[in-house]
Design an enzyme around this catalytic site. Structure first.
Site, PDB file in Angstrom:
ATOM      1  N   HIS A 239       2.376  -2.621  -1.933  1.00  0.00           N
ATOM      2  CA  HIS A 239       3.328  -2.059  -0.967  1.00  0.00           C
ATOM      3  C   HIS A 239       4.178  -3.128  -0.287  1.00  0.00           C
ATOM      4  CE1 HIS A 239       1.077  -2.886   2.874  1.00  0.00           C
ATOM      5  NE2 HIS A 239       0.013  -2.754   2.124  1.00  0.00           N
TER       6      HIS A 239
ATOM      7  N   ASP B 190      -0.086  -8.818   4.313  1.00  0.00           N
ATOM      8  CA  ASP B 190      -0.426  -7.457   3.883  1.00  0.00           C
ATOM      9  C   ASP B 190       0.875  -6.636   3.888  1.00  0.00           C
ATOM     10  OD1 ASP B 190      -1.522  -4.937   3.488  1.00  0.00           O
ATOM     11  OD2 ASP B 190      -2.454  -4.824   5.462  1.00  0.00           O
TER      12      ASP B 190
ATOM     13  N   GLU C 201       3.176   2.666   2.811  1.00  0.00           N
ATOM     14  CA  GLU C 201       1.731   2.674   2.566  1.00  0.00           C
ATOM     15  C   GLU C 201       0.958   2.673   3.872  1.00  0.00           C
ATOM     16  OE1 GLU C 201      -2.267   0.797   1.934  1.00  0.00           O
ATOM     17  OE2 GLU C 201      -0.590   0.121   3.165  1.00  0.00           O
ATOM     18  N   GLU C 202       1.448   1.932   4.848  1.00  0.00           N
ATOM     19  CA  GLU C 202       0.709   1.759   6.100  1.00  0.00           C
ATOM     20  C   GLU C 202       0.643   3.022   6.941  1.00  0.00           C
ATOM     21  OE1 GLU C 202      -1.067  -0.646   6.731  1.00  0.00           O
ATOM     22  OE2 GLU C 202      -0.265  -2.504   5.875  1.00  0.00           O
TER      23      GLU C 202
ATOM     24  N   ASP D  76      -3.722  -5.062  -3.262  1.00  0.00           N
ATOM     25  CA  ASP D  76      -3.532  -5.059  -1.814  1.00  0.00           C
ATOM     26  C   ASP D  76      -4.421  -6.127  -1.179  1.00  0.00           C
ATOM     27  OD1 ASP D  76      -2.645  -4.284   0.717  1.00  0.00           O
ATOM     28  OD2 ASP D  76      -2.923  -2.148   0.309  1.00  0.00           O
TER      29      ASP D  76
ATOM     30  N   HIS E 189      -3.121  -7.206  10.044  1.00  0.00           N
ATOM     31  CA  HIS E 189      -2.235  -6.466  10.934  1.00  0.00           C
ATOM     32  C   HIS E 189      -1.914  -7.252  12.207  1.00  0.00           C
ATOM     33  CE1 HIS E 189      -2.928  -2.200   9.073  1.00  0.00           C
ATOM     34  NE2 HIS E 189      -2.656  -3.138   8.167  1.00  0.00           N
TER      35      HIS E 189
END
Length: 376
Positions: free
Chosen positions: A79, A194, A226-227, A249, A335
């Site tokens: 992603h 990410d 995606e998130e 990922d 994140h």
């Protein structure tokens, strides 16, 4: 160079894998606002592919065909989006209130630098925090919830913020260029590793097949959103037929003093997904990945992570169901603007995908080998 554009692609003598990653990490692309990343990925993929398409949701679909007609088809999804924010409100005083996009931790938000991407530029701002001299005892014990936070862009009032081009709905993302930790550690920090790291690996895989066709047709799906629920990959699963699907990922390393789990460790190799909340890896795909790793002499880890989901969770519903698995790379401080990975793990993921594609033409993809039926 416009403010929204990244630095030049490849610093002198930098390996392609790191060069791709450095280029992509410089971009700002929270879920639903991946335009700059889409443009960059499509441009980078064009010389490496037979076809490059951007579909309606914004996924970049890159196809590199096998030499043989009728060869198996492998989807690998990674992603492009990052966790971030949108401007919810511009206050009378010129500060910006935020709405979350994806899962960020309120504890880490104060005092962070952020980019605000307007229609014409990228503006630097800081998430404000009360000066240490003004803190009360209750302040010191409190995590400030994100609706109370604000971004300071230096505007004196709302009119000044408007003159800078800021509007409600503008995407906001962390600042964090790719930088090596220490000296010669091979461990790099940045924002949006990410999953811009996955994008860099997938571009590097396509580069390996620039001059020679792969053993199977590879459909590289660089997905959006995606998130916020695997939304881009859902469209890919409905539209594209394949024999096998993989997600590529990042996953959460727990090898630091505050975690101490030792389940996933930086530098110990790519991880073979066993399970997460979105999918249970297909046994034939897991076997094939393990066999590929063994044959190539690659160290791998095994990921069982209930608190994570990947595009594999959507891809498994393709067609009438598709054998699906995932390859993950351990990542510290996920994140956040200071995510950390080990480049050896990225290289391991690249080599594993290459080895798996080489084995795929002859891989037994049955869930279970049943004997011939006896009698009626």
């Amino acid at each position: 160079m416009p403010a929204s554009e990244p630095a030049p692609l490849r610093p002198q003598d930098e390996p392609p894998l790191l060069a791709y990653l450095r280029h992509l990490v410089n971009l700002t692309g929270p879920s639903g606002s991946e335009e700059d990343v889409v443009r960059a990925v499509a441009q980078l993929a064009r010389p490496l592919a037979d076809t490059v398409e951007v579909d309606a949701p914004g996924n970049v679909i890159v196809t590199r065909r096998a030499a043989q007609d009728g060869a198996r088809r492998l989807i690998i999804a990674t992603h492009m989006d990052e966790v971030g924010f949108r401007v919810r409100q511009v206050t009378r005083e010129g500060f910006l209130r935020l709405e979350k996009v994806g899962g960020t931790d309120d504890r880490i938000l104060p005092a962070q630098r952020v980019w605000i991407r307007t229609d014409s530029a990228r503006l630097l701002g800081v998430i404000g925090t009360k000066s240490a001299h003004l803190l009360t005892d209750p302040d010191r014990a409190k995590v400030v919830p994100y609706p109370e936070l604000y971004v300071d862009i230096g505007a004196r009032d709302a009119e000044a913020a408007s003159a800078m081009g800021v509007r409600p709905g503008d995407p906001v993302g962390f600042v964090g260029e790719l930088t090596e930790l220490g000296a010669g550690s091979g461990r790099f920090t940045g924002h949006a590793l990410d999953d811009r790291a996955g994008c860099a690996v997938l571009l590097s895989l396509l580069e390996r097949y620039r001059d020679n066709a792969p053993p199977v047709t590879i459909i590289a799906a660089f997905t959006v959103q995606e998130e916020v629920g695997l939304r881009g990959a859902q469209g890919v699963a409905r539209r594209i037929e394949a024999d096998v699907a993989l997600a590529l990922d990042m996953t959460a390393a727990d090898d630091t003093p505050d975690t101490g789990g030792g389940h996933l460790t930086l530098g110990a190799g790519a991880a073979l997904k066993v399970m997460d909340f979105s999918t249970l890896a297909h046994p034939a795909v897991r076997r094939g990945l393990q066999q590929a790793a063994d044959q190539a002499g690659l160290n791998v880890q095994h990921e069982l992570m209930r608190g994570i989901g990947t595009d594999a969770g959507a891809l498994q519903f393709g067609g009438q169901g598709i054998p699906t698995g995932a390859v993950s790379v351990a990542n510290r401080y996920t994140h956040s603007p200071v995510e950390v990975l080990d480049v050896q793990d990225l290289q391991g993921a690249l080599d594993l995908l290459d080895a798996f594609a080489a084995r795929l033409p002859d891989l037994d993809l049955r869930f279970v080998d049943l004997p011939e039926a006896v009698g009626g």
